[in-house]
Design a protein around this motif. Structure first.
Motif, mmCIF file in Angstrom:
data_model
loop_
_atom_site.group_PDB
_atom_site.id
_atom_site.type_symbol
_atom_site.label_atom_id
_atom_site.label_comp_id
_atom_site.label_asym_id
_atom_site.label_seq_id
_atom_site.Cartn_x
_atom_site.Cartn_y
_atom_site.Cartn_z
ATOM 1 N N MET A 141 1.197 -1.114 0.252
ATOM 2 C CA MET A 141 -0.229 -0.496 -0.210
ATOM 3 C C MET A 141 0.903 1.548 -0.128
ATOM 4 O O MET A 141 2.052 1.261 0.966
ATOM 5 N N PRO A 142 0.641 2.001 -0.433
ATOM 6 C CA PRO A 142 1.692 3.024 -0.944
ATOM 7 C C PRO A 142 1.396 3.681 -0.114
ATOM 8 O O PRO A 142 0.082 4.419 0.824
ATOM 9 N N ALA A 169 -5.931 14.736 9.285
ATOM 10 C CA ALA A 169 -6.150 13.652 10.743
ATOM 11 C C ALA A 169 -7.727 13.378 9.780
ATOM 12 O O ALA A 169 -8.510 12.193 10.147
ATOM 13 N N GLU A 170 -8.293 14.454 9.276
ATOM 14 C CA GLU A 170 -9.710 13.958 8.575
ATOM 15 C C GLU A 170 -9.770 12.992 7.480
ATOM 16 O O GLU A 170 -10.300 11.973 7.739
ATOM 17 N N MET A 171 -8.550 13.261 6.809
ATOM 18 C CA MET A 171 -8.434 12.243 5.484
ATOM 19 C C MET A 171 -8.097 11.279 6.688
ATOM 20 O O MET A 171 -8.716 9.758 5.606
ATOM 21 N N GLN A 172 -7.625 10.909 6.974
ATOM 22 C CA GLN A 172 -6.525 8.936 7.524
ATOM 23 C C GLN A 172 -7.974 8.606 8.024
ATOM 24 O O GLN A 172 -8.171 7.618 7.915
ATOM 25 N N THR A 173 -9.200 9.778 8.656
ATOM 26 C CA THR A 173 -9.636 8.725 9.143
ATOM 27 C C THR A 173 -10.856 7.963 8.487
ATOM 28 O O THR A 173 -11.549 7.246 8.553
ATOM 29 N N TYR A 174 -11.077 9.320 7.454
ATOM 30 C CA TYR A 174 -12.216 8.472 6.159
ATOM 31 C C TYR A 174 -11.348 6.949 5.810
ATOM 32 O O TYR A 174 -12.314 6.359 5.167
ATOM 33 N N LEU A 175 -10.308 6.796 4.966
ATOM 34 C CA LEU A 175 -9.606 6.179 4.682
ATOM 35 C C LEU A 175 -8.693 5.416 5.846
ATOM 36 O O LEU A 175 -8.404 4.121 5.393
ATOM 37 N N GLY A 190 -6.782 1.508 4.957
ATOM 38 C CA GLY A 190 -5.100 0.965 5.948
ATOM 39 C C GLY A 190 -3.741 1.403 5.144
ATOM 40 O O GLY A 190 -2.353 1.597 5.160
ATOM 41 N N CYS A 191 -3.711 3.368 4.511
ATOM 42 C CA CYS A 191 -3.082 3.370 3.700
ATOM 43 C C CYS A 191 -2.322 5.000 4.631
ATOM 44 O O CYS A 191 -3.834 4.967 5.646
ATOM 45 N N GLN A 192 -1.487 4.894 4.296
ATOM 46 C CA GLN A 192 -0.690 5.621 5.100
ATOM 47 C C GLN A 192 -0.556 7.627 4.500
ATOM 48 O O GLN A 192 -0.277 7.462 3.256
ATOM 49 N N TRP A 250 -11.782 2.409 -5.080
ATOM 50 C CA TRP A 250 -9.910 2.138 -4.350
ATOM 51 C C TRP A 250 -9.650 0.621 -5.743
ATOM 52 O O TRP A 250 -7.690 1.383 -5.803
ATOM 53 N N PRO A 251 -10.465 -0.072 -5.330
ATOM 54 C CA PRO A 251 -9.328 -1.666 -5.515
ATOM 55 C C PRO A 251 -9.086 -1.372 -6.794
ATOM 56 O O PRO A 251 -8.096 -1.904 -7.618
#
Length: 194
Positions: free
Chosen positions: A1-2, A15-21, A25-27, A186-187
């Motif tokens: 995962m990139p 932080a908001e994007m991290q919550t949605y994504l 499991g992406c960083q 995403w897939p």
């Protein structure tokens, strides 16, 4: 995962994007501060693509960007692309919008969000759009959220965004809808091709 470079310098947006994504499991990491992208597009889509593309090319990595705003029907879509620049503070922006709508009974509005992902060569690989329709209240209500949240009323929920919990808002907001579409698409991204 990139790792995706977020085309913003705002840690709150990361932080908001991290919550949605989170389900993917992406960083995510913030773009380097020296990279500035001028939002010259005439639509939310153009600006999201512009930011993602320019940041991806500059760092030679995958990048993600969003552009969003509030479009009020009675104001011909204003503040629109200029939602964040409609005033210097949230309080000023809200006051200016309420003043512009003084005496106006038709207060329908939409929050719009476009999220774009660009490959390291800058090519846009995915863009999604989320729209949340509501109305502008006559005065602020609630103390959650940010921006125009205290005056954006969702009749079916009988609350403004600022009266909703973070989880409630994420389920129905323009940004939540755009990211939900992104997760489902995403897939199809070909991370290994670049």
């Amino acid at each position: 995962m990139p790792t995706l470079i977020v085309a913003t310098g705002n840690p709150g947006k990361l932080a908001e994007m991290q919550t949605y994504l989170e389900p993917l499991g992406c960083q995510l990491t913030l773009k380097p501060t020296e990279i500035e992208v001028e939002e010259t597009g005439s639509t939310f889509y153009e600006n999201a693509c512009l930011k993602a593309s320019q940041v991806a090319k500059a760092v030679n990595q995958w990048a993600i960007a969003d552009d969003s705003g509030l479009a009020v029907d009675a104001l011909d879509g204003a503040p629109g692309l200029y939602s964040a620049r409609y005033g210097n503070t949230d309080r000023e922006r809200i006051a200016k919008l309420l003043q512009a709508l003084e005496g106006v009974s038709q207060r329908q509005a939409q929050f719009i969000c476009v999220v774009s992902i660009a490959a390291p060569d800058g090519s846009i690989q995915l863009s999604t759009k989320g729209i949340c329709s509501g109305e502008i209240t006559h005065s602020p209500r609630g103390d959650q959220g940010f921006g125009y949240d205290p005056i954006f009323w969702l009749p079916e929920h009988k609350k403004t965004f600022a009266e909703m919990t973070k989880v409630e808002k994420q389920k129905v907001s323009h940004r939540g809808k755009a990211f939900n579409k992104l997760i489902h698409q995403w897939p199809g991204l070909k991370f290994d091709s670049f």
